[in-house]
Write a protein that holds these residues in place. Structure first.
Motif, PDB file in Angstrom:
ATOM      1  N   ALA A 259     -18.042  24.668   5.433  1.00 22.82           N
ATOM      2  CA  ALA A 259     -17.445  25.325   3.962  1.00 22.82           C
ATOM      3  C   ALA A 259     -17.912  24.180   2.627  1.00 22.82           C
ATOM      4  O   ALA A 259     -18.487  22.843   3.786  1.00 22.82           O
ATOM      5  N   SER A 260     -17.481  24.631   1.800  1.00 21.11           N
ATOM      6  CA  SER A 260     -18.380  23.790   1.180  1.00 21.11           C
ATOM      7  C   SER A 260     -17.364  23.001  -0.072  1.00 21.11           C
ATOM      8  O   SER A 260     -16.647  22.492   0.802  1.00 21.11           O
ATOM      9  N   GLY A 261     -18.682  21.597   0.132  1.00 17.77           N
ATOM     10  CA  GLY A 261     -18.199  19.771  -0.171  1.00 17.77           C
ATOM     11  C   GLY A 261     -17.710  19.558   1.702  1.00 17.77           C
ATOM     12  O   GLY A 261     -18.111  17.908   1.518  1.00 17.77           O
ATOM     13  N   ALA A 262     -17.899  20.218   2.343  1.00 15.74           N
ATOM     14  CA  ALA A 262     -17.668  19.725   3.540  1.00 15.74           C
ATOM     15  C   ALA A 262     -19.206  19.095   3.700  1.00 15.74           C
ATOM     16  O   ALA A 262     -20.471  19.054   3.590  1.00 15.74           O
ATOM     17  N   THR A 263     -19.660  17.431   4.350  1.00 13.73           N
ATOM     18  CA  THR A 263     -20.644  16.509   4.733  1.00 13.73           C
ATOM     19  C   THR A 263     -20.952  16.244   5.659  1.00 13.73           C
ATOM     20  O   THR A 263     -22.110  15.140   6.084  1.00 13.73           O
TER      21      THR A 263
END
Ligand SMILES: *[C@@H]1O[C@H](CO)[C@@H](O)[C@H](O)[C@H]1NC(C)=O
Ligand SMILES: *[C@@H]1O[C@H](CO)[C@@H](O)[C@H](O)[C@H]1NC(C)=O
Ligand SMILES: *[C@@H]1O[C@H](CO)[C@@H](O)[C@H](O)[C@H]1NC(C)=O
Length: 443
Positions: free
Chosen positions: A179-183
């Motif tokens: 998911a967008s933003g997951a690191t």
């Protein structure tokens, strides 16, 4: 002439006073640093576009908030160290150090570029993996500060820190498909370097954790580390009246990369049979047991958005469901689902659309996990509901993978000490949901 007794009196009076002040001071400092939480709490939201469940923790010095994809069966916490990892408290795990042996990480690595987090000499390594779509790599095992909120079960309480929380450095390419933003990914496996065991060890918590995933697009579900109570508004302890079943061992690792002899650290349960509308469906029993080669059985996963079934089980389940739900008009199917219905005149109940119940019968005939419409039917568009199970192919590694949609608004408590799962079935019956934890801090 009175001097000596007076002096000694003065001393004996002053000493307790100084001593008391000192004690107060010490205990003040002490309590600040050793507040021992009873449990910890993390929020979990659902990412609308990927259907992944996201949590966040604070890590590093200075602390930064990092967004992680929750991976119930993931071996450990991993984060991308290639990009933007800045921390004065980063500590690589040197070969043969305690973290390496806890992680069962053999070998000793070198890194042929400038030293930085994720690249140091004489460190042990692990294999961080993107369990959503496969890629894995090798990465340095390390430790850094992790900070989370404690809880009394009802509200978040004081923030507590683990100074040397063990994790693995991943790489930027592993983030693809997250998911967008997951690191990174929050691995909640039962391994000793899984997050539940690390938190339990850091604060002497009960070796238990619980997940309550929300179906609400903008709400927060919750992960609790430690013992109950787990209270949802309006003041309902959802940890009471759980149903218990043993957690089973799978002798062969189910991780994307592993060494010969490694067991699986995922959560397997013993589904013995399946009922649709209280009627047995015919399934090959051999698929339901865990074989010595690691094939078969049933596990729980948060990286599968829907339950995945071996083809023969899928056919038996969907066939029985369609027969029992003959009052529902079929419409064209919508991928990844094979069976969709017109829901226009269907109505609804407290636990979702009125459709045949699906029971996963566990270690005893009396113990079953009942799946109601709210967890079996997926609204794909206006008036179209699909049966939320997918075909996993002829001979998948694990015959039944219970996925996220089937877990939503259910409490699942994993007790690592006694190897058992406690589950609530749908909380909607109890007039609460997983998004009803009060995240307003009480301090
Ligand atoms: C590791 O050691 C090698 C020499 O054995 C050296 O070339 C390299 O720069 C070192 N790497 C780091 C990250 O210190
Ligand atoms: C049942 O499944 C096993 C695999 O676990 C397979 O070897 C066997 O042939 C299956 N039996 C039938 C009757 O399909
Ligand atoms: C949530 O918790 C806060 C802090 O204890 C409290 O003030 C508030 O009334 C609670 N909210 C609800 C809806 O109970």
């Amino acid at each position: 002439m009175f001097t000596p007794p007076f002096k000694s009196m003065a001393v004996s009076l002053q000493f307790p006073l100084i001593f008391t002040i000192l004690l107060l001071f010490i205990s003040f400092c002490h309590s600040k640093h050793t507040f021992r939480p009873h449990a910890l709490v993390l929020p979990v939201s659902k990412d609308a576009s990927t259907h992944q469940y996201l949590t966040h923790i604070k890590q590093r010095t200075p602390l930064v908030s990092i967004k992680l994809v929750m991976d119930l069966g993931g071996l450990f916490l991993w984060v991308d160290c290639d990009q933007g990892y800045v921390s004065s408290s980063y500590f690589p795990a040197h070969c043969r150090s305690a973290p390496c042996s806890l992680a069962k990480a053999n070998g000793c690595g070198e890194c042929f570029s400038a030293p930085k987090p994720g690249c140091n000499n004489n460190t042990c390594g692990m294999f961080p993996a993107n369990t959503v779509n496969g890629p894995a790599t090798s990465g340095e095992l390390a430790q850094d500060v992790v900070s989370v909120q404690s809880t009394n079960g009802k509200n978040p309480g004081p923030v507590v820190s683990v100074p040397h929380f063990i994790f693995t450095c991943g790489s930027t390419f592993l983030l693809e498909g997250l998911a967008s933003g997951a690191t990174g990914m929050a691995g909640l496996s039962k391994a000793k370097i899984g997050m539940p065991s690390l938190f339990a060890a850091a604060f002497s918590l009960h070796r238990k954790f619980a997940i309550c995933l929300t179906s609400a697009p903008s709400g927060n579900g919750v992960i609790f580390f430690g013992n109950r109570p787990y209270l949802m508004q309006p003041n309902i302890d959802i940890s009471t009246s759980l149903i218990y079943t043993p957690l089973l061992n799978n002798p062969v690792s189910t991780a994307p990369v592993y060494s010969q002899g490694d067991p699986s650290y995922e959560y397997f349960i013993g589904v013995k049979s399946i009922l649709v509308n209280n009627k047995h469906i015919s399934v090959n029993k051999s698929l339901l047991s865990i074989h010595s080669d690691g094939f078969g059985g049933t596990k729980i996963s948060t990286v599968n958005p829907y339950t995945v079934l071996a083809t023969s089980i899928y056919n038996a389940l969907t066939g029985a469901f369609v027969k029992e739900a003959s009052y529902l008009p079929r419409v064209a199917s919508v991928a990844p689902f094979g069976f969709c219905f017109n829901s226009k005149n269907l109505g609804s109940t407290r636990v979702g659309p009125p459709v045949p119940s699906i029971d996963l019968v566990l270690h005893s005939k009396k113990v079953f996990w009942r799946i109601f419409g709210a967890n079996s039917m997926v609204q794909v568009s206006d008036n179209v509901l699909c049966l939320g199970f997918v075909d996993g192919g002829l001979n998948p590694r694990t015959s039944i993978v219970i996925g996220g949609y089937q877990l939503e608004d259910n409490l699942l408590q994993f007790d690592l000490a006694t190897s058992r799962l406690g589950f609530s079935s749908s909380l909607l019956f109890r007039q609460t949901t997983c998004s009803n934890f009060n995240f307003t801090s009480s301090v």
